[in-house]
Design an enzyme around this catalytic site. Sequence first.
Site, mmCIF file in Angstrom:
data_model
loop_
_atom_site.group_PDB
_atom_site.id
_atom_site.type_symbol
_atom_site.label_atom_id
_atom_site.label_comp_id
_atom_site.label_asym_id
_atom_site.label_seq_id
_atom_site.Cartn_x
_atom_site.Cartn_y
_atom_site.Cartn_z
ATOM 1 N N ILE A 157 -3.129 4.366 7.427
ATOM 2 C CA ILE A 157 -2.982 4.817 6.084
ATOM 3 C C ILE A 157 -3.884 5.111 5.108
ATOM 4 O O ILE A 157 -4.386 3.640 4.616
ATOM 5 C CB ILE A 157 -1.813 4.618 5.530
ATOM 6 C CG1 ILE A 157 -0.428 4.995 6.809
ATOM 7 C CG2 ILE A 157 -0.849 5.623 4.627
ATOM 8 C CD1 ILE A 157 -0.315 6.856 7.132
ATOM 9 N N LYS A 206 7.470 -4.613 16.052
ATOM 10 C CA LYS A 206 8.156 -2.853 16.108
ATOM 11 C C LYS A 206 8.430 -2.455 16.997
ATOM 12 O O LYS A 206 9.324 -1.503 16.741
ATOM 13 C CB LYS A 206 6.719 -2.283 15.313
ATOM 14 C CG LYS A 206 5.542 -2.168 14.186
ATOM 15 C CD LYS A 206 5.952 -1.991 12.809
ATOM 16 C CE LYS A 206 6.125 -2.084 12.040
ATOM 17 N NZ LYS A 206 6.903 -1.324 10.404
ATOM 18 N N ASP A 242 10.481 -6.817 -4.186
ATOM 19 C CA ASP A 242 9.215 -6.958 -2.839
ATOM 20 C C ASP A 242 9.228 -8.835 -3.456
ATOM 21 O O ASP A 242 9.609 -9.294 -4.344
ATOM 22 C CB ASP A 242 7.979 -6.666 -2.977
ATOM 23 C CG ASP A 242 6.809 -7.437 -2.499
ATOM 24 O OD1 ASP A 242 6.190 -8.073 -2.630
ATOM 25 O OD2 ASP A 242 6.236 -6.120 -2.154
ATOM 26 N N GLN A 289 0.880 -1.458 0.104
ATOM 27 C CA GLN A 289 0.321 0.056 -0.063
ATOM 28 C C GLN A 289 0.811 1.151 0.029
ATOM 29 O O GLN A 289 0.860 1.977 -0.520
ATOM 30 C CB GLN A 289 -0.829 -0.195 1.198
ATOM 31 C CG GLN A 289 -2.409 1.180 1.114
ATOM 32 C CD GLN A 289 -2.683 1.207 2.799
ATOM 33 O OE1 GLN A 289 -2.198 1.030 3.975
ATOM 34 N NE2 GLN A 289 -3.465 2.257 2.569
ATOM 35 N N TYR A 304 2.804 -8.651 15.693
ATOM 36 C CA TYR A 304 2.919 -7.266 14.942
ATOM 37 C C TYR A 304 3.843 -5.724 16.195
ATOM 38 O O TYR A 304 4.143 -5.326 15.504
ATOM 39 C CB TYR A 304 1.388 -6.447 13.843
ATOM 40 C CG TYR A 304 1.992 -5.234 13.444
ATOM 41 C CD1 TYR A 304 3.314 -5.684 12.451
ATOM 42 C CD2 TYR A 304 0.961 -3.586 13.235
ATOM 43 C CE1 TYR A 304 2.556 -3.955 11.367
ATOM 44 C CE2 TYR A 304 1.349 -2.896 13.053
ATOM 45 C CZ TYR A 304 1.873 -3.193 11.525
ATOM 46 O OH TYR A 304 2.672 -1.942 11.186
HETATM 47 P P1 NAD Z 1 1.173 -3.914 3.176
HETATM 48 O O1 NAD Z 1 1.371 -5.234 3.601
HETATM 49 O O2 NAD Z 1 0.300 -3.539 2.115
HETATM 50 O O3 NAD Z 1 2.410 -4.223 2.202
HETATM 51 C C1 NAD Z 1 4.318 -4.986 1.936
HETATM 52 C C2 NAD Z 1 5.034 -5.531 0.647
HETATM 53 O O4 NAD Z 1 5.179 -6.484 1.908
HETATM 54 C C3 NAD Z 1 3.371 -6.180 0.399
HETATM 55 O O5 NAD Z 1 3.678 -6.228 -0.821
HETATM 56 C C4 NAD Z 1 4.363 -7.918 0.450
HETATM 57 O O6 NAD Z 1 4.368 -8.526 -1.203
HETATM 58 C C5 NAD Z 1 5.861 -7.845 1.224
HETATM 59 N N1 NAD Z 1 6.040 -8.921 1.537
HETATM 60 C C6 NAD Z 1 5.304 -9.033 2.727
HETATM 61 N N2 NAD Z 1 6.405 -10.256 3.568
HETATM 62 C C7 NAD Z 1 7.487 -10.275 2.796
HETATM 63 C C8 NAD Z 1 8.464 -10.785 2.324
HETATM 64 N N3 NAD Z 1 9.285 -11.241 3.198
HETATM 65 N N4 NAD Z 1 9.989 -10.616 1.908
HETATM 66 C C9 NAD Z 1 9.859 -9.126 1.335
HETATM 67 N N5 NAD Z 1 8.693 -8.486 0.798
HETATM 68 C C10 NAD Z 1 7.520 -8.673 1.475
HETATM 69 O O7 NAD Z 1 2.303 -2.817 4.188
HETATM 70 P P2 NAD Z 1 2.312 -1.631 4.097
HETATM 71 O O8 NAD Z 1 0.987 -0.374 4.609
HETATM 72 O O9 NAD Z 1 2.682 -0.482 2.347
HETATM 73 O O10 NAD Z 1 3.128 -0.958 4.979
HETATM 74 C C11 NAD Z 1 4.209 -0.365 4.907
HETATM 75 C C12 NAD Z 1 5.088 -0.545 5.941
HETATM 76 O O11 NAD Z 1 4.362 0.753 7.405
HETATM 77 C C13 NAD Z 1 4.842 -1.710 7.373
HETATM 78 O O12 NAD Z 1 5.981 -1.357 8.442
HETATM 79 C C14 NAD Z 1 4.267 -0.944 7.865
HETATM 80 O O13 NAD Z 1 3.982 -2.017 9.308
HETATM 81 C C15 NAD Z 1 3.574 0.096 8.441
HETATM 82 N N6 NAD Z 1 3.243 0.717 8.255
HETATM 83 C C16 NAD Z 1 1.550 0.756 7.855
HETATM 84 C C17 NAD Z 1 0.789 1.190 7.939
HETATM 85 C C18 NAD Z 1 -0.918 1.442 8.062
HETATM 86 O O14 NAD Z 1 -1.892 1.584 7.885
HETATM 87 N N7 NAD Z 1 -0.385 1.177 5.969
HETATM 88 C C19 NAD Z 1 0.413 1.720 9.403
HETATM 89 C C20 NAD Z 1 1.650 1.766 10.397
HETATM 90 C C21 NAD Z 1 2.802 1.203 9.918
#
Ligand code: NAD
Length: 325
Positions: A176, A150, A37, A15, A146
């Site tokens: 987000i 973190k 990825d 995302q 999770y």
């Molecule tokens: P997401 O789940 O949309 O994307 C995560 C990506 O990581 C995916 O494309 C997945 O294929 C990839 N992935 C999973 N396992 C993997 C592995 N073993 N090796 C390589 N890639 C792998 O997550 P996001 O929302 O884009 O989050 C990005 C970061 O932001 C993360 O660290 C998340 O914890 C943090 N975050 C996101 C939010 C939110 O609301 N989106 C809120 C707080 C923190």
Amino acid sequence: MTTMNRILMTGASGQIGSELLKVLRRKHGGPNVLATDIQVLAAAELRDSGPFEFLNVTDAKRLDDLLGSYRIDTIYHLAAILSATGEKNPHLAWDVNMNGTYNVLEAARNRKLVRVYIPSSIAAFGPETPRKNTPQETVLRPKTMYGLTKVAGELLAEYYVRRFGVDVRGSRFPGIISHETLPGGGTTDYAVAIFYEAVKYKRYTCFLGEDTSLPMMYMPDCLKSVLDLMDADFAGLRHHADFNLAAMSFTPAVLAAEIRKHIPEFSIDYKPDFRQAIADSWPMSIDDTAARREWGWKPDYDLAAMTKDMLDVLSRRKAAGTLNY
Ligand code: NAD
């Protein structure tokens, strides 16, 4: 400002990654930003605008090889297993989140990288944390796998700053909200799904109760926060990878009322599931004074502006037959 132009991003198909990738390629030049990825990039525009390599972040050797062959100096580490998916598969969340972050930090140390970005989350907080206006320095006793990863990631990053002089930065993102790539299994995902379903069906069943207040942020602010923190003068930072960030807080009922200003027929009902307990252990609102003071953080979007923009974009897409939901 430091020139950083050889970037590797993990989790680039997700995302946040898919949108940050676009911004970084525009800023640094497509060929200079390597997307990685375990899943391919969904958007043709991203596939065509620069290099992509498969990388599982638990594979330290493959990470190191890519850093060498692409002469990388900066990593944006976005790969993670998020809160709801992590509760369904805690062993996977431990493996990917802990080993991924460790591998990235070790690679940064060994290869003397210029800078690393690793996001944290409001999931770092827990039920013993003050839930209103949650302070920067506070109790960190999360109850999800999770959240636990973190907190450990924040502490590890700070250790690498102090012990090894690695320049690591990151913020505790709230939920987000965005309209390019659907979220990947978090507890705040309802605040994205509600917009798609409002536009498509004019109704939504929410997996959180109507009065569940959570901190949220619109994607343009999220992207701005990453760029601004990465451009900040390191000497001015007292914190590094654990900045509280705030933009807006609302409940599902308040968000539904805001959507109804644009779609008066919109209706919502509530069927809380296992994610309610996770949401109840997280803050309702966040004190982000440290980020404002140390690197000038200030969001642009409030609830009204975000809602209008989300509905405008998704309605246009529905009219064009490209909503894809
Ligand atoms: P997401 O789940 O949309 O994307 C995560 C990506 O990581 C995916 O494309 C997945 O294929 C990839 N992935 C999973 N396992 C993997 C592995 N073993 N090796 C390589 N890639 C792998 O997550 P996001 O929302 O884009 O989050 C990005 C970061 O932001 C993360 O660290 C998340 O914890 C943090 N975050 C996101 C939010 C939110 O609301 N989106 C809120 C707080 C923190």
